[in-house]
Design an enzyme around this catalytic site. Sequence first.
Site, PDB file in Angstrom:
ATOM      1  CG  ASP A  44      -5.459  -1.433  -0.523  1.00  0.00           C
ATOM      2  OD1 ASP A  44      -4.934  -2.564  -0.581  1.00  0.00           O
ATOM      3  OD2 ASP A  44      -5.287  -0.656   0.432  1.00  0.00           O
ATOM      4  CD  GLU A  98      -1.837  -2.289   1.710  1.00  0.00           C
ATOM      5  OE1 GLU A  98      -2.803  -3.021   1.959  1.00  0.00           O
ATOM      6  OE2 GLU A  98      -0.656  -2.634   1.929  1.00  0.00           O
TER       7      GLU A  98
END
Length: 327
Positions: free
Chosen positions: A208, A149
Amino acid sequence: SDGQSGFLGCSISTQPSITIADANGNPVSGVTITFAVGSGGGSITGATQTTDVNGKATVGSWTLGTSGGTNTLIANATAATSTAAIQYPFPQSTHFHYPYGIAASNPNYSRLQSLVTTWISHYYREGTLPNAVAAARVQWDDTTLTVSEGMGYGMVILVYTENATNQYQAKFNKLWQYYNYYKDGNGLMNWQIQGFTNNKPGTGAATDADLDVALAMIMAHKQWGSTSPDANGITINYLARAQEIFHAIYGNEVDGNHLLKPGDGWNSVQNPSYAELFAIKLAADEQTAGVLTTSDDWSTVYTSMQSYITHYRNATTGLLPNWTDPN
């Protein structure tokens, strides 16, 4: 001064060098250095040099003058610049009008640039991968670790805040080298890595993060093009790599209902915060435009995720839970 002594009219034994570093102490390669005799007479060869991967440039040779006393050598640096043309320099809103979303009426771009600079100094770290490739990582709360991330955040930040002053393309490319090296068998980065080692405390990908990286690679193609080298002479085909990542996400992080899974190895729950509609819509639009040529059905993923968000949002506040059932 390096404090050497030598014989009049003779070349010194150790040729002087200069090292260039950025504000964070990282060596800067690709900088043109011009050496010139300062005082004492004498001559040099190899007056123009370029800093290497260690930020170092060394004059070809230096012959001292014929009179006794101090001899000096001067080195002038010409800042390295990216050879890629910057298409959307930060701040973009001073050049282009973005018609969607909520925008600040009087944004403080100087403050934002200051925050970006501080973020880089605190979290961006360069090093060498086990395959001897120069790379960079975004360090985690535990500074010995990096998570995917963080890599996605860093790549998005750098490509969107690029301009002629910042020259972030080389930094962006080093982050990509890190992401690319630590891919799992599905072509997506393992979510947690120990520094620049082969140790992977967290295996498997995080959806993500992968969407952020795919978004950043598409925007890198739009920002710099996919054929121009950075200041270090590194050329990355951003568009081709973006297509590979989007395709890997679709094949491994999208379920049979066209909903995003939380990762490429599990789907026991789903996370609304992973529903990055802007990245999904970008993939769909680039397919329609013929930029992305895979047959992945991103348009259906986009409408399915919209329905998913609408279904799970709170009827009173409109806010979403942190996790939901996978159905």
